[in-house]
Design an enzyme around this catalytic site. Structure first.
Site, PDB file in Angstrom:
ATOM      1  N   VAL A   1      81.394  72.434  -3.064  1.00  0.00           N
ATOM      2  CA  VAL A   1      81.975  70.668  -3.899  1.00  0.00           C
ATOM      3  C   VAL A   1      81.268  70.589  -5.163  1.00  0.00           C
ATOM      4  CG1 VAL A   1      83.671  69.209  -3.397  1.00  0.00           C
ATOM      5  CG2 VAL A   1      83.501  70.947  -1.208  1.00  0.00           C
TER       6      VAL A   1
ATOM      7  N   CYS B   1      91.210  69.730   2.803  1.00  0.00           N
ATOM      8  CA  CYS B   1      91.344  71.133   1.802  1.00  0.00           C
ATOM      9  C   CYS B   1      92.673  70.835   2.571  1.00  0.00           C
ATOM     10  CB  CYS B   1      90.972  71.659   1.320  1.00  0.00           C
ATOM     11  SG  CYS B   1      89.290  72.498   2.644  1.00  0.00           S
TER      12      CYS B   1
ATOM     13  N   LYS C   1      92.941  67.171  12.152  1.00  0.00           N
ATOM     14  CA  LYS C   1      92.450  66.551  10.415  1.00  0.00           C
ATOM     15  C   LYS C   1      93.830  67.193   9.997  1.00  0.00           C
ATOM     16  CE  LYS C   1      88.114  67.419   9.803  1.00  0.00           C
ATOM     17  NZ  LYS C   1      87.038  68.099   8.536  1.00  0.00           N
TER      18      LYS C   1
ATOM     19  N   ARG D   1      89.930  81.488  10.068  1.00  0.00           N
ATOM     20  CA  ARG D   1      88.955  81.197   9.461  1.00  0.00           C
ATOM     21  C   ARG D   1      89.306  83.247   8.663  1.00  0.00           C
ATOM     22  NH1 ARG D   1      87.104  77.753   6.203  1.00  0.00           N
ATOM     23  NH2 ARG D   1      86.134  77.155   7.484  1.00  0.00           N
TER      24      ARG D   1
ATOM     25  N   HIS E   1      92.530  79.018   0.213  1.00  0.00           N
ATOM     26  CA  HIS E   1      93.870  78.767   1.345  1.00  0.00           C
ATOM     27  C   HIS E   1      95.102  79.101   1.236  1.00  0.00           C
ATOM     28  CE1 HIS E   1      89.293  76.871   2.874  1.00  0.00           C
ATOM     29  NE2 HIS E   1      90.076  75.961   2.764  1.00  0.00           N
TER      30      HIS E   1
HETATM   31  P1  A2P Z   1      70.729  70.494  -0.205  1.00  0.00           P
HETATM   32  O1  A2P Z   1      70.966  71.492  -1.547  1.00  0.00           O
HETATM   33  O2  A2P Z   1      69.540  69.732  -0.875  1.00  0.00           O
HETATM   34  O3  A2P Z   1      70.901  70.964   0.938  1.00  0.00           O
HETATM   35  P2  A2P Z   1      77.254  72.356   0.372  1.00  0.00           P
HETATM   36  O4  A2P Z   1      78.496  72.471   1.450  1.00  0.00           O
HETATM   37  O5  A2P Z   1      77.174  74.208   0.105  1.00  0.00           O
HETATM   38  O6  A2P Z   1      76.876  73.888   2.486  1.00  0.00           O
HETATM   39  O7  A2P Z   1      76.258  71.577   0.343  1.00  0.00           O
HETATM   40  C1  A2P Z   1      76.347  70.112   1.356  1.00  0.00           C
HETATM   41  C2  A2P Z   1      75.283  69.359  -0.178  1.00  0.00           C
HETATM   42  O8  A2P Z   1      75.000  68.579   0.927  1.00  0.00           O
HETATM   43  C3  A2P Z   1      74.341  70.188  -0.546  1.00  0.00           C
HETATM   44  O9  A2P Z   1      73.892  69.774  -1.972  1.00  0.00           O
HETATM   45  C4  A2P Z   1      72.626  69.688  -0.095  1.00  0.00           C
HETATM   46  O10 A2P Z   1      71.839  69.313  -0.773  1.00  0.00           O
HETATM   47  C5  A2P Z   1      73.864  68.121   0.392  1.00  0.00           C
HETATM   48  N1  A2P Z   1      72.938  67.652   1.775  1.00  0.00           N
HETATM   49  C6  A2P Z   1      72.768  68.498   2.597  1.00  0.00           C
HETATM   50  N2  A2P Z   1      72.163  67.681   3.340  1.00  0.00           N
HETATM   51  C7  A2P Z   1      71.676  66.760   2.367  1.00  0.00           C
HETATM   52  C8  A2P Z   1      71.169  65.858   2.925  1.00  0.00           C
HETATM   53  N3  A2P Z   1      70.147  65.231   4.437  1.00  0.00           N
HETATM   54  N4  A2P Z   1      70.788  64.298   2.214  1.00  0.00           N
HETATM   55  C9  A2P Z   1      71.148  64.783   1.168  1.00  0.00           C
HETATM   56  N5  A2P Z   1      72.263  65.709   0.615  1.00  0.00           N
HETATM   57  C10 A2P Z   1      71.847  66.699   1.631  1.00  0.00           C
HETATM   58  C1  11C Z   2      87.632  74.616   5.571  1.00  0.00           C
HETATM   59  N1  11C Z   2      88.986  72.139   5.580  1.00  0.00           N
HETATM   60  O1  11C Z   2      88.119  74.506   5.634  1.00  0.00           O
HETATM   61  C2  11C Z   2      87.177  72.782   5.868  1.00  0.00           C
HETATM   62  C3  11C Z   2      86.586  72.163   5.286  1.00  0.00           C
HETATM   63  O2  11C Z   2      86.972  68.167   6.697  1.00  0.00           O
HETATM   64  O3  11C Z   2      86.540  68.018   4.438  1.00  0.00           O
HETATM   65  C4  11C Z   2      86.774  70.206   4.254  1.00  0.00           C
HETATM   66  C5  11C Z   2      86.098  69.703   5.885  1.00  0.00           C
HETATM   67  C6  11C Z   2      86.302  68.011   5.856  1.00  0.00           C
HETATM   68  O4  11C Z   2      86.134  74.782   6.384  1.00  0.00           O
END
Ligand code: A2P
Ligand code: 11C
Length: 337
Positions: free
Chosen positions: A14, A130, A214, A235, A242
């Site tokens: 996202v 979403c 939700k 899913r 979606h």
């Molecule tokens: P990172 O890429 O460094 O793990 P997705 O929903 O695609 O899995 O992405 C999750 C997002 O949230 C990524 O940008 C991830 O960074 C970030 N994120 C996950 N854990 C942490 C954390 N502990 N602190 C900061 N950002 C985080």
């Molecule tokens: C999904 N809707 O498709 C979820 C992702 O509360 O923002 C987003 C979950 C949320 O898995």
């Protein structure tokens, strides 16, 4: 005027789309900062062709930031939104952490933009789930005309809703299975390739999943507190987009022709409803654009005032990033000085 923006979760599914939306929509960005976990610190991404170094998210990340777009999971939002707000930033949070807080507006710009006015209580505005966003975009014009009493919705949700690890898992499983390998299963509780999972997020004691609840609670907060609604969230092995089968019961009669007329002029909606020509909304058409596609509109002949619809949108764009950036646009256009 230009605004300093922080993207929290900039490396995620996202977050990277939020960056693209800011670019595409030419949001008036002054300084931009990209925040993620320590794992990504130092990685170089771009904004409008210029390099931006990813920094580790800390409580001190928000000095001079006007708007912080959060999409790094609920735990990060719970921990860091208050710090960002205390530093003077308005947080637009894509997680579920703050959505049901009575002091936090939950906003879909096509449906309840007026709610943004309440942003000052906590300095946080929540972006809905979403599957809720696309449903209320499609239903709001119908509700305004005919008053929806009850909604029965079943979803067909893409793996990108779970994040980049799930996108990689579906890709890996499909390729592996076609080569006769047994699939690795790590993100979801079961194989997702060539399968459907009637579980999104964890189960509550009632037997409903959190995702289903939700949709119930958020729809009530955004559109109408007294609406009756029940949901089944599934899913499916789709990467982006979606889909939802939505059944509504209305107070006033709503014909198919009237529903089509209302949806044709509804903001954020594209009517794709020509079954004779095989035209109806599909995730592959919704992906990569910002409109909510609505079609397969039929009267529910089992009740007096009922309608069935099929609603599809890009869950990462309108379902998350675009909706957040639209909120930011209203915020700077109308509220921030
Ligand atoms: P990172 O890429 O460094 O793990 P997705 O929903 O695609 O899995 O992405 C999750 C997002 O949230 C990524 O940008 C991830 O960074 C970030 N994120 C996950 N854990 C942490 C954390 N502990 N602190 C900061 N950002 C985080
Ligand atoms: C999904 N809707 O498709 C979820 C992702 O509360 O923002 C987003 C979950 C949320 O898995």
């Amino acid at each position: 005027k230009q605004w300093n923006i922080a993207v929290v979760g900039a490396t995620g599914a996202v977050g990277s789309q939020m960056i693209e939306c800011l670019e595409e929509r030419d949001f008036p960005v002054g300084k931009i900062s990209y925040l993620a976990s320590a794992r990504s610190a130092g990685q170089v991404l771009e904004f409008k062709g210029k390099p931006v170094v990813v920094e580790e998210l800390t409580r001190n990340s928000f000095e001079g930031v006007d708007i912080a777009l959060f999409s790094a999971g609920g735990d990060r939002s719970r921990e860091f939104c208050p710090a960002a707000a205390a530093a003077g930033a308005v947080c637009i949070d894509n997680s579920s952490a703050w959505r049901m807080d009575p002091d936090v507006p939950l906003v879909v710009p096509e449906v309840n933009p007026q709610a943004i006015a309440g942003y000052g209580k906590k300095g946080i505005i929540a972006n809905p789930n979403c599957s809720t966003i696309q449903m209320v975009v499609a239903l709001k014009p119908l509700h305004d005309y005919a008053t929806i009493r009850r909604i029965v919705v079943s979803t067909y949700q893409a793996v990108s809703g779970t994040g980049s690890k799930a996108i990689a898992e579906l890709d890996r499983q499909v390729k592996g299975l076609l080569q006769g390998k047994s699939p690795d299963v790590s993100v979801y509780p079961h194989q997702i390739a060539f399968n459907c999972l009637p579980q999104i997020d964890s189960f509550e004691e009632s037997g409903y999943t959190k995702e289903e609840m939700k949709m119930v609670n958020e729809t009530r907060k955004i559109m109408a507190a007294d609406i009756r609604i029940t949901a089944t969230a599934v899913r499916v092995p789709v990467f982006y987009g979606h889909s939802e089968s939505v059944n509504i019961e209305t107070e006033k009669k709503l014909t198919v022709a009237k529903a089509r007329e209302l949806l044709k002029k509804a903001p954020g909606v594209k009517l794709v409803d020509d079954p004779a020509k095989g035209r109806y909304p599909m995730p592959m058409d919704a992906a990569g654009q910002d409109l909510t596609l609505v079609g397969r509109i039929r009267e529910d002949e089992s009740i007096e005032n009922g309608l069935n619809l099929w609603v599809v949108a890009d869950n990462i764009r309108k379902g998350a990033a675009t909706n957040a950036v639209q909120i930011a646009e209203i915020l700077v256009g109308k509220y921030l000085k």
